[in-house]
Write a protein that holds these residues in place. Structure first.
Motif, PDB file in Angstrom:
ATOM      1  N   LEU A  11       0.849  -1.199   0.000  1.00 49.11           N
ATOM      2  CA  LEU A  11       0.000   0.000   0.000  1.00 49.11           C
ATOM      3  C   LEU A  11       0.877   1.238   0.000  1.00 49.11           C
ATOM      4  O   LEU A  11       1.873   1.305   0.722  1.00 49.11           O
ATOM      5  CB  LEU A  11      -0.896  -0.017   1.237  1.00 49.11           C
ATOM      6  CG  LEU A  11      -1.796   1.202   1.488  1.00 49.11           C
ATOM      7  CD1 LEU A  11      -3.132   0.756   2.074  1.00 49.11           C
ATOM      8  CD2 LEU A  11      -1.134   2.223   2.418  1.00 49.11           C
ATOM      9  N   THR A  12       0.501   2.205  -0.822  1.00 41.37           N
ATOM     10  CA  THR A  12       1.197   3.475  -0.719  1.00 41.37           C
ATOM     11  C   THR A  12       0.307   4.627  -1.148  1.00 41.37           C
ATOM     12  O   THR A  12      -0.620   4.446  -1.934  1.00 41.37           O
ATOM     13  CB  THR A  12       2.541   3.471  -1.461  1.00 41.37           C
ATOM     14  OG1 THR A  12       3.349   4.520  -0.932  1.00 41.37           O
ATOM     15  CG2 THR A  12       2.401   3.680  -2.946  1.00 41.37           C
ATOM     16  N   GLY A  13       0.588   5.787  -0.584  1.00 41.14           N
ATOM     17  CA  GLY A  13      -0.225   6.971  -0.856  1.00 41.14           C
ATOM     18  C   GLY A  13       0.607   8.067  -1.502  1.00 41.14           C
ATOM     19  O   GLY A  13       1.809   8.158  -1.284  1.00 41.14           O
ATOM     20  N   THR A  15       0.573  12.184  -1.960  1.00 39.41           N
ATOM     21  CA  THR A  15      -0.072  13.414  -1.524  1.00 39.41           C
ATOM     22  C   THR A  15      -0.401  14.293  -2.733  1.00 39.41           C
ATOM     23  O   THR A  15       0.443  14.479  -3.610  1.00 39.41           O
ATOM     24  CB  THR A  15       0.852  14.167  -0.550  1.00 39.41           C
ATOM     25  OG1 THR A  15       1.273  13.246   0.457  1.00 39.41           O
ATOM     26  CG2 THR A  15       0.129  15.312   0.110  1.00 39.41           C
ATOM     27  N   PHE A  46      -3.310   5.008  -3.357  1.00 39.74           N
ATOM     28  CA  PHE A  46      -4.366   5.997  -3.148  1.00 39.74           C
ATOM     29  C   PHE A  46      -3.842   7.417  -3.193  1.00 39.74           C
ATOM     30  O   PHE A  46      -2.659   7.679  -2.984  1.00 39.74           O
ATOM     31  CB  PHE A  46      -5.098   5.722  -1.834  1.00 39.74           C
ATOM     32  CG  PHE A  46      -4.272   5.983  -0.620  1.00 39.74           C
ATOM     33  CD1 PHE A  46      -3.420   5.027  -0.118  1.00 39.74           C
ATOM     34  CD2 PHE A  46      -4.356   7.220   0.031  1.00 39.74           C
ATOM     35  CE1 PHE A  46      -2.655   5.282   1.003  1.00 39.74           C
ATOM     36  CE2 PHE A  46      -3.598   7.478   1.149  1.00 39.74           C
ATOM     37  CZ  PHE A  46      -2.738   6.508   1.633  1.00 39.74           C
ATOM     38  N   HIS A  51      -4.185  14.236   3.440  1.00 42.93           N
ATOM     39  CA  HIS A  51      -2.839  14.706   3.772  1.00 42.93           C
ATOM     40  C   HIS A  51      -2.536  16.029   3.073  1.00 42.93           C
ATOM     41  O   HIS A  51      -1.857  16.889   3.627  1.00 42.93           O
ATOM     42  CB  HIS A  51      -1.783  13.654   3.391  1.00 42.93           C
ATOM     43  CG  HIS A  51      -1.644  12.570   4.419  1.00 42.93           C
ATOM     44  ND1 HIS A  51      -2.301  11.376   4.337  1.00 42.93           N
ATOM     45  CD2 HIS A  51      -0.930  12.529   5.564  1.00 42.93           C
ATOM     46  CE1 HIS A  51      -2.003  10.640   5.393  1.00 42.93           C
ATOM     47  NE2 HIS A  51      -1.167  11.309   6.151  1.00 42.93           N
ATOM     48  N   TYR A 141      -0.305  14.231  11.508  1.00 44.73           N
ATOM     49  CA  TYR A 141       0.035  13.616  10.221  1.00 44.73           C
ATOM     50  C   TYR A 141       0.362  12.121  10.339  1.00 44.73           C
ATOM     51  O   TYR A 141      -0.192  11.290   9.608  1.00 44.73           O
ATOM     52  CB  TYR A 141       1.210  14.384   9.613  1.00 44.73           C
ATOM     53  CG  TYR A 141       1.583  14.046   8.201  1.00 44.73           C
ATOM     54  CD1 TYR A 141       1.347  14.930   7.168  1.00 44.73           C
ATOM     55  CD2 TYR A 141       2.216  12.839   7.896  1.00 44.73           C
ATOM     56  CE1 TYR A 141       1.711  14.632   5.861  1.00 44.73           C
ATOM     57  CE2 TYR A 141       2.571  12.527   6.593  1.00 44.73           C
ATOM     58  CZ  TYR A 141       2.322  13.426   5.581  1.00 44.73           C
ATOM     59  OH  TYR A 141       2.679  13.110   4.301  1.00 44.73           O
ATOM     60  N   MET A 145      -1.659   8.847   8.616  1.00 39.22           N
ATOM     61  CA  MET A 145      -0.934   7.913   7.753  1.00 39.22           C
ATOM     62  C   MET A 145      -1.035   6.490   8.302  1.00 39.22           C
ATOM     63  O   MET A 145      -1.181   5.530   7.544  1.00 39.22           O
ATOM     64  CB  MET A 145       0.521   8.359   7.633  1.00 39.22           C
ATOM     65  CG  MET A 145       1.322   7.524   6.683  1.00 39.22           C
ATOM     66  SD  MET A 145       2.809   8.408   6.156  1.00 39.22           S
ATOM     67  CE  MET A 145       3.812   7.016   5.644  1.00 39.22           C
ATOM     68  N   ASP A 148      -4.302   5.079   7.237  1.00 38.37           N
ATOM     69  CA  ASP A 148      -4.271   4.655   5.826  1.00 38.37           C
ATOM     70  C   ASP A 148      -3.759   3.221   5.704  1.00 38.37           C
ATOM     71  O   ASP A 148      -4.285   2.420   4.938  1.00 38.37           O
ATOM     72  CB  ASP A 148      -3.276   5.518   5.026  1.00 38.37           C
ATOM     73  CG  ASP A 148      -3.726   6.952   4.867  1.00 38.37           C
ATOM     74  OD1 ASP A 148      -4.939   7.194   4.842  1.00 38.37           O
ATOM     75  OD2 ASP A 148      -2.838   7.824   4.774  1.00 38.37           O
ATOM     76  N   ILE A 149      -2.706   2.969   6.455  1.00 39.43           N
ATOM     77  CA  ILE A 149      -1.995   1.699   6.311  1.00 39.43           C
ATOM     78  C   ILE A 149      -2.718   0.573   7.039  1.00 39.43           C
ATOM     79  O   ILE A 149      -2.926  -0.514   6.508  1.00 39.43           O
ATOM     80  CB  ILE A 149      -0.559   1.851   6.855  1.00 39.43           C
ATOM     81  CG1 ILE A 149       0.201   2.894   6.030  1.00 39.43           C
ATOM     82  CG2 ILE A 149       0.168   0.514   6.867  1.00 39.43           C
ATOM     83  CD1 ILE A 149       1.510   3.355   6.657  1.00 39.43           C
ATOM     84  N   VAL A 157       4.936  -1.362   2.890  1.00 40.81           N
ATOM     85  CA  VAL A 157       4.643   0.012   2.480  1.00 40.81           C
ATOM     86  C   VAL A 157       5.887   0.616   1.821  1.00 40.81           C
ATOM     87  O   VAL A 157       6.850   0.955   2.506  1.00 40.81           O
ATOM     88  CB  VAL A 157       4.206   0.857   3.693  1.00 40.81           C
ATOM     89  CG1 VAL A 157       3.855   2.272   3.265  1.00 40.81           C
ATOM     90  CG2 VAL A 157       3.025   0.206   4.410  1.00 40.81           C
ATOM     91  N   VAL A 159       7.961   3.419   0.480  1.00 36.18           N
ATOM     92  CA  VAL A 159       8.003   4.876   0.671  1.00 36.18           C
ATOM     93  C   VAL A 159       9.431   5.380   0.542  1.00 36.18           C
ATOM     94  O   VAL A 159      10.382   4.601   0.475  1.00 36.18           O
ATOM     95  CB  VAL A 159       7.495   5.289   2.075  1.00 36.18           C
ATOM     96  CG1 VAL A 159       5.993   5.201   2.174  1.00 36.18           C
ATOM     97  CG2 VAL A 159       8.170   4.475   3.156  1.00 36.18           C
ATOM     98  N   GLN A 163       9.990   8.820   5.096  1.00 36.34           N
ATOM     99  CA  GLN A 163       8.750   8.308   5.691  1.00 36.34           C
ATOM    100  C   GLN A 163       8.979   7.151   6.662  1.00 36.34           C
ATOM    101  O   GLN A 163       8.029   6.619   7.222  1.00 36.34           O
ATOM    102  CB  GLN A 163       7.803   7.837   4.573  1.00 36.34           C
ATOM    103  CG  GLN A 163       7.435   8.924   3.582  1.00 36.34           C
ATOM    104  CD  GLN A 163       6.596  10.004   4.226  1.00 36.34           C
ATOM    105  OE1 GLN A 163       5.650   9.730   4.947  1.00 36.34           O
ATOM    106  NE2 GLN A 163       6.967  11.258   3.993  1.00 36.34           N
TER     107      GLN A 163
HETATM  108  N1  TRP Z   1       3.223  10.683   3.691  1.00 39.39           N
HETATM  109  C1  TRP Z   1       3.431  10.101   2.390  1.00 39.39           C
HETATM  110  C2  TRP Z   1       4.403  10.986   1.611  1.00 39.39           C
HETATM  111  O1  TRP Z   1       4.469  12.174   1.838  1.00 39.39           O
HETATM  112  C3  TRP Z   1       2.131   9.970   1.649  1.00 39.39           C
HETATM  113  C4  TRP Z   1       1.242   9.016   2.349  1.00 39.39           C
HETATM  114  C5  TRP Z   1       0.108   9.289   3.016  1.00 39.39           C
HETATM  115  C6  TRP Z   1       1.475   7.614   2.463  1.00 39.39           C
HETATM  116  N2  TRP Z   1      -0.433   8.155   3.539  1.00 39.39           N
HETATM  117  C7  TRP Z   1       0.388   7.120   3.242  1.00 39.39           C
HETATM  118  C8  TRP Z   1       2.470   6.752   2.020  1.00 39.39           C
HETATM  119  C9  TRP Z   1       0.310   5.762   3.559  1.00 39.39           C
HETATM  120  C10 TRP Z   1       2.385   5.406   2.339  1.00 39.39           C
HETATM  121  C11 TRP Z   1       1.318   4.919   3.111  1.00 39.39           C
HETATM  122  O2  TRP Z   1       5.085  10.464   0.755  1.00 39.39           O
END
Ligand code: TRP
Length: 440
Positions: A11-13, A15, A46, A51, A141, A145, A148-149, A157, A159, A163
């Motif tokens: 999983l990864t996000g 921003t 996602f 964020h 923050y 996060m 999310d995970i 994850v 990143v 992170q």
């Molecule tokens: N904080 C991460 C970044 O700035 C983005 C992010 C938000 C993220 N939620 C997450 C990454 C959950 C991995 C999992 O790169």
């Protein structure tokens, strides 16, 4: 689709505050898309727009960035059928889980978060109030996060290095929650791909929005050429041999070229290729890879409603997991329907620290040996059949205790919503089992 135990959830996000640049492409989008095609991988990507609100108060920019990032990932080949691709703010369980996690997060831990501490240190250096201009959002923050995970019980994850601390905090929060309420969360592991080189930017430092040295990924061809012409080089004249070491141009080329192509450019450097010609080579090489993606990107950008529909479909997939999981968590913390029988508090309080919970062996009047699995309140969750000897009963208990945690949890993950009594009972059994197997 039945998931086998060997499936790993990634999983990864991302921003949603900026426009994707070549550094994002090389460092994140391209490897992630390739990776998402592997077997035995279940990927969640996602758009972290909650964020984004922490650092950006320009609504139009957030909307624009969300569109651009979504279009980028899709143009680069992310298959929304294969992965779960969604927008954070479409999953209302995420802020809900954030609150649950907030309530078990140590404030002292959050005080130590790098981003928050950097803001405080900056204020202190200027002799200002430590929390000057620091929003509670920035402070929280890491918890958002974590939600999310943990919401999707991700195993891994991927990143950036910056992170890593957030992942450590996520594990810490998950552990606290599990200790209080049972084994609900998988502890995620951070994945840092050192093979993915950091792409240098126009000025030779790491390509990053904060250095204003980026090349937007889908900038039109003529602009791409112009930007590449602006990459810093030394002042060696045509014909003079050039150093590949420390050459931003060379490093960027390498990120796109094959082994052979890279070798060829190395040779050209040694033979004194003119910088202008090297830049032309780089431009052609990048454009060869990017042009077809750019075309798809432009088509996608022209159809924002299509992207919206794709994201909503992804949200539905994500929601199918987050909704039942969240009802299980609501149960776990005590946000429960009153109709299903509230236990007297005094009794529960007395029996905390698992005086009753766990496996109990006993003998019945029929002369056989039995065991049951009890919850904290002493209610029977599992009841064995009768065995001839206590050793036999003990062995079965032993076997159940050998069940790996993850396995038990993975069943719990796949249960349907727990709003009916049977499912609720089943999830309680799994919870108790997870505990009993973890307590050995
Ligand atoms: N904080 C991460 C970044 O700035 C983005 C992010 C938000 C993220 N939620 C997450 C990454 C959950 C991995 C999992 O790169």
């Amino acid at each position: 689709m039945a998931s086998s135990p060997s499936i790993t959830r990634y999983l990864t996000g991302i921003t949603t505050t900026g426009t994707p640049h070549l550094g994002n492409y090389v460092g994140s989008v391209r490897p992630s898309v390739q990776f998402s095609r592997h077997d035995n991988v279940q990927s969640f990507y996602f758009l972290a727009d909650y964020h984004a609100l922490i650092k950006c108060d320009e609504p139009a920019r957030i909307q624009r960035s969300t569109l651009e990032i979504a279009a980028t990932w899709l143009a680069c080949g992310l298959d929304p059928e294969r992965v779960t691709f969604y927008r954070q703010s479409d999953i209302p369980e995420i802020p809900e889980l954030t609150w649950f996690l907030t309530c078990v997060s140590a404030k002292g831990m959050l005080n130590r978060a790098h981003a928050y501490k950097a803001a405080v240190d900056k204020n202190l250096a200027k002799n200002e109030d430590p929390d000057n201009d620091v929003s509670a959002g920035l402070f929280m923050y890491p918890v958002l996060m974590g939600a999310d995970i943990l919401m999707f019980n991700a195993h891994k994850v991927p990143v950036g290095r910056d992170q890593v601390q957030h992942l450590e905090m996520t594990r810490d929060i998950a552990q606290r929650f599990n200790n209080l309420y049972g084994e609900h969360f998988t502890l995620p592991e951070v994945v840092i791909d050192d093979a993915v080189a950091l792409l240098p930017g126009l000025d030779g430092r790491k390509m990053s929005k904060s250095y204003d040295n980026t090349i937007p990924l889908f900038t039109p061809r003529p602009q791409l050429q112009k930007l590449i012409a602006g990459i810093v080089t030394d002042s060696r004249a045509p014909g003079e041999p050039k150093d590949t070491e420390g050459s931003a141009l060379f490093q960027i080329y390498q990120a796109f070229a094959s082994e052979d192509e890279t070798q060829a450019l190395r040779g050209a450097y040694a033979e004194g290729i003119a910088w202008g010609d090297a830049k032309q080579l780089l431009f052609e090489r990048i454009d060869r890879e990017i042009a077809p993606l750019r075309e798809r990107y432009e088509t996608l950008m022209a159809e924002p409603a299509q992207i919206e529909a794709t994201l909503l479909a992804g949200a539905e997939k994500a929601h199918a997991l987050s909704q039942p999981f969240m009802s299980r968590l609501r149960q776990a913390v005590g946000l429960r329907s009153l109709a299903t029988g509230a236990k007297p508090v005094a009794k529960a309080a007395k029996s905390t620290k698992s005086t009753k919970a766990g496996f109990k062996q006993y003998r019945e009047r029929d002369g056989l040996f039995y065991f049951k699995l009890l919850d904290e309140q002493g209610s029977t969750l599992l009841q064995s059949r009768g065995f001839q000897t206590p050793q036999e009963a003990g062995r079965v208990i032993g076997e159940m205790q050998q069940l790996p945690h993850d396995l038990v949890n993975s069943f719990a993950d796949r249960l349907e919503p727990v709003d009916n009594e049977v499912a609720l009972a089943a999830s309680k059994v799994l919870e108790a089992l997870a505990k009993a197997t973890g307590d050995q």
